[in-house]
Design an enzyme around this catalytic site. Structure first.
Site, PDB file in Angstrom:
ATOM      1  N   ASP A  27       0.920  -1.209  -0.020  1.00 14.22           N
ATOM      2  CA  ASP A  27      -0.080   0.110   0.035  1.00 14.22           C
ATOM      3  C   ASP A  27       0.903   1.076  -0.147  1.00 14.22           C
ATOM      4  O   ASP A  27       1.531   1.449   1.060  1.00 14.22           O
ATOM      5  CB  ASP A  27      -0.899  -0.127   1.179  1.00 14.22           C
ATOM      6  CG  ASP A  27      -1.729   1.208   1.527  1.00 14.22           C
ATOM      7  OD1 ASP A  27      -1.696   1.946   0.691  1.00 14.22           O
ATOM      8  OD2 ASP A  27      -2.485   1.420   2.247  1.00 14.22           O
ATOM      9  N   LYS A  88       2.484  11.387  -3.011  1.00 14.68           N
ATOM     10  CA  LYS A  88       1.498  10.766  -4.196  1.00 14.68           C
ATOM     11  C   LYS A  88       0.564  11.780  -4.576  1.00 14.68           C
ATOM     12  O   LYS A  88      -0.113  11.444  -5.767  1.00 14.68           O
ATOM     13  CB  LYS A  88       0.712   9.862  -2.876  1.00 14.68           C
ATOM     14  CG  LYS A  88      -0.232   8.943  -3.788  1.00 14.68           C
ATOM     15  CD  LYS A  88      -0.707   7.824  -2.723  1.00 14.68           C
ATOM     16  CE  LYS A  88      -1.852   6.806  -3.005  1.00 14.68           C
ATOM     17  NZ  LYS A  88      -2.165   6.031  -2.240  1.00 14.68           N
TER      18      LYS A  88
END
Lengths: 637, 173
Positions: A27, A88
């Site tokens: 993740d 991100k």
């Protein structure tokens, strides 16, 4: 040790990939990243020696090294200008995109970016793409996995937000490649979470996954039935998450501080400090109902009181946005909130009490969070990794998050693949020429829900050449969109009358060019080689030190066993080794070690003889072997 | 499309059977089942899984299924231009739109929605009959009606969620 023989049921052939190492699930989060593996029935998060599973997705670029995780977060306090967090949010983004959110980003964006290129960050004297920063995080996560498993990790399932567009997905795959990982599959985060719940809790029926992370929001509606995880609809916001909560709280604190102390402008570093106080306040107000948090900047401290009610007021507009998107997705799935059997909470930001309250109110049911919201996505990814490398009875059927289309006359967007289409998929649409004798056609591929091309995301442009001369409207151009199971698009175009054909794997407008990617890969391989060289050199020097110390000690005790010339010869070799070890050539160091070994062979033999003779005097036979063994070991050094 | 999922070529579809076959095909041929296999097999899996998805999409939706049957029979469904010329369909569409515009509360919207769903159901039943009797002209008109009804139901549903949410659900940006 060789693995035990596998015996198969008669008539069943062994899986062709049965001997493949089990792949991991990763993740790669905005705030934290995790790595997990599903050996046996249950997936587990891989932890460090201190038991920590979360690797903060924070990277510090120091002069001589790159630091990732908790340590990087600590460095942020002293050197905020060297640290990148929440990278991100920039994956697959262009400079223009970033300018729109520049105020919300706690780092400096490189000023000179060639138009249309991927955004670059200036940090710690380096200029980096988000792909490279993400690769650094992936390397750290991979290292943690390798330490925990005691073997190399080469294949992974990596999760991405469901609404990530083609450019962001490609950027994530590129980051994996740079970090030396094969991304077996990109899996949507809410789908991974559903997999973890479905397999672990045996859930069946219609479920919603409400995933509010550090930087992104996803909502997916899935049907769980007989081990099939069928996504019916998905949506989200690439710029909605805990970071935005921190931002509004920090703005509130800084407004108070400005009134109190009359400060105006903040540096990037100071803004990061204020954000850290805001984040602390947000986290503590999950359990406390009120509190007070200090902000220390430029040696001046201000104190800020905040209670749960005020926090709710501050973040409500953000939560409202998430709820509105959720309603849209339910409508896409042709469902009403009451049709949903359970709502799974994912992501650290779902700990905020207002979020839970509003989700509960919308669905009329208590949301599920019995699997840790921070870990559930990584656990689901690990299950999918096991399914891909070792087979499984579960199956994920996912959809495209955003509509894909091409630009037509007047800057309008013609949708070819509507959002929420099950993948893999392939759709064709026919277009025609608008001028007599037109011999080429520009194909502009866009992603998004808006009518106007300019309001959607531009993915790629390419030209179809060699269309035979015809009157306007006579040519038949068939454009085929194919989306694979990672959600990545390939577009091809063909003039159906003549078969003139062109194909492009979509090269995102904001992605890395092939050259850039090749350059980065080369650099990272060179680094790997440099790193390896450095380690071997260090080992050679340690070897040299060890033998020098041992010979030195032996000379001090037993110099009497040697003639003057013999002794000088040994000392010369020692001198030579000391000099070589100062250098950087590990081969020469190894040779010098070997030479010293050779020069002391005779000396070691004599010492051993003497040892044995002295040992035999008055020592019990049983103890003798130990002494000899010890002596031999000593002489070998 | 019918052949891909082994379903009989007719308008009536057993939803549970369609689902069962769709899942069974994907379980066998989805690319996730072929990660370690040779390139050729993976290509095949990708292709077949794509076709199965498309077949499921078409057969699972009454309008798309009807359009596909009409296409197979060489009588493609009517275009938008033809619709505007059909006064009956046009009038009914305008009436429903008006009713939705006037509905303010959740209960009122629910009423409009329920009426539309009822009409859609009746229309689907008529379509089944038309296809069974091979009355393609009638099937074309009914398919068009059903298209409008479906669009309308979607709009009404969206309005309803906005009223329930108590806010002007913003753009999905």
């Amino acid at each position: 040790m060789s693995p035990p023989l596998q015996i198969h049921e008669p008539g069943q052939t062994p899986l062709p990939h049965a001997r493949r190492d089990l792949a991991v699930g990763i993740d790669l989060g905005t705030t934290n990243s995790l790595i997990a593996i599903a050996e046996g029935a249950r997936p587990v998060v891989l932890r460090d020696k201190a038991g920590r599973g979360l690797v903060p997705s924070v990277v510090a670029y120091m002069e001589d090294r790159v630091v990732v995780g908790d340590e990087a977060r600590r460095i942020m306090v002293e050197h905020p200008d060297r640290v990148v967090a929440s990278v991100k949010r920039l994956m697959g983004r262009g400079a223009e995109d970033v300018l729109r959110v520049a105020g919300q980003l706690p780092y400096e964006v490189a000023a000179a970016v060639e138009s249309g290129g991927m955004v670059r960050l200036r940090v710690g004297g380096r200029t980096l793409t988000p792909v490279e920063v993400s690769a650094d995080i992936l390397r750290a996560v991979k290292a943690r996995g390798e330490a925990a498993l005691g073997r190399k990790v080469t294949e992974a399932v990596i999760t991405v937000p469901a609404h990530f567009d083609d450019a962001a997905r490609t950027a994530t795959k590129d980051a994996a490649k740079l970090a030396g990982l094969t991304a077996l599959r990109l899996v949507n985060e809410p789908t991974a979470a559903a997999l973890a719940y479905g397999l672990d809790k045996g859930a069946e029926g219609l479920y919603a996954v409400f995933d509010l992370g550090g930087g992104t929001f996803d909502i997916s509606v899935l049907r769980l039935q007989m081990g099939v995880f069928q996504v019916l609809a998905t949506g989200g916001d690439p710029l909605l998450g805990g970071d935005d909560f921190d931002q509004v709280i920090a703005e509130h604190f800084l407004a108070e501080r400005a009134r109190e102390l009359g400060e105006a402008h903040l540096t990037t570093g100071e803004a990061k400090m204020a954000l850290m106080s805001a984040r602390l306040a947000k986290e503590e107000l999950t359990t406390l109902t009120s509190g007070e948090w200090p902000i220390v900047l430029g040696g001046r401290t201000s104190h800020h009181r905040l209670d749960r009610a005020k926090l709710n007021d501050l973040v409500r507009p953000l939560v409202d946005r998430a709820i509105a998107i959720t309603q849209g997705v339910l409508s896409d799935a042709r469902m009403d909130p009451e049709d949903v059997k359970g709502v799974v909470l994912v992501g650290g930001s779902t700990r905020v009490p207002l979020v839970r309250d509003m989700v509960r109110e919308l669905f009329g049911t208590e949301p599920l969070s019995d699997i840790d919201p921070d870990e559930v996505v990584a656990l689901g990814a690990a299950l999918q990794a096991a399914a891909l490398t070792q087979g499984s009875s579960a199956l994920l059927l996912d959809v495209t998050p955003l509509s894909l289309g091409i630009e037509t006359m007047g800057g309008l967007c013609e949708k070819v693949v509507p959002r929420n289409t099950p993948i893999p998929t392939a759709r064709a649409q026919e277009f025609t020429t608008y001028q007599d004798g037109q011999s080429a056609m520009m194909i502009h591929v866009v992603q998004g829900e808006r009518e106007l091309v300019t309001e959607n995301r531009s993915l790629a442009r390419f030209e179809l050449h060699g269309i035979p001369a015809m009157v306007a409207g006579a040519a038949r151009i068939r454009v085929l969109f194919a989306v694979d199971v990672d959600g990545l698009l390939t577009v091809s175009a063909e003039e159906t009358g003549t078969g003139v054909r062109q194909e492009v794997a979509v090269k995102p407008t904001y992605g890395l060019s092939g050259d850039e990617m090749a350059g980065m890969l080369r650099a990272s391989m060179e680094h790997a080689r440099e790193d390896m060289e450095a380690r071997l050199l260090a080992e050679a020097r340690v070897d040299a030190d060890r033998i020098l110390i041992a010979v030195d000690a032996a000379l001090r005790i037993d110099a009497a066993l040697l003639s003057r010339t013999e002794r000088t010869a040994i000392e010369n070799q020692m001198q030579a080794l000391r000099a070589t070890a100062q250098g950087h050539d590990r081969h020469r160091i190894a040779d010098a070690v070997e030479a010293l070994n050779g020069a002391t062979e005779e000396f070691a033999g004599r010492r051993m003889d003497r040892e044995i003779r002295s040992a035999l005097r008055g020592v019990a036979v049983s103890a003798l072997e130990d002494r000899v063994g010890a002596g031999a070991a000593e002489a070998k050094k | 499309m019918f052949a891909i999922l082994g379903m009989p070529v007719q308008f009536e579809v057993d939803a549970a059977e369609l689902e069962r076959r769709y899942f069974a095909e994907q379980r066998r041929f989805h690319p996730d089942r072929f990660t370690g296999k040779p390139e050729r097999e993976r290509q095949f899996s990708m292709q077949h899984s794509t076709n199965v998805n498309e077949a499921y999409r078409v057969l699972g939706d009454p309008v798309r299924r009807a359009e596909h049957l009409l296409l197979l029979a060489g009588q493609p469904a009517r275009t938008v231009e033809e619709t505007v010329r059909d006064p009956v369909i046009l009038m009914r569409a305008l009436e429903m739109r008006e009713a939705l515009a006037e509905a303010q509360s959740r209960a009122e919207i629910d009423g409009v929605l329920k009426a539309a769903k009822g009409e859609a159901l009746a229309c689907t039943a008529e379509l089944t009959k038309a296809f069974a009797n091979a009355d393609l002209q009638c099937a074309r008109t009914l398919t068009l009606q059903l298209t409008y009804l479906q669009k309308f139901i979607e709009e009404a549903r969206e309005r309803r969620t906005r009223v329930v949410g108590g806010q002007s659900a913003g753009a999905h940006s």
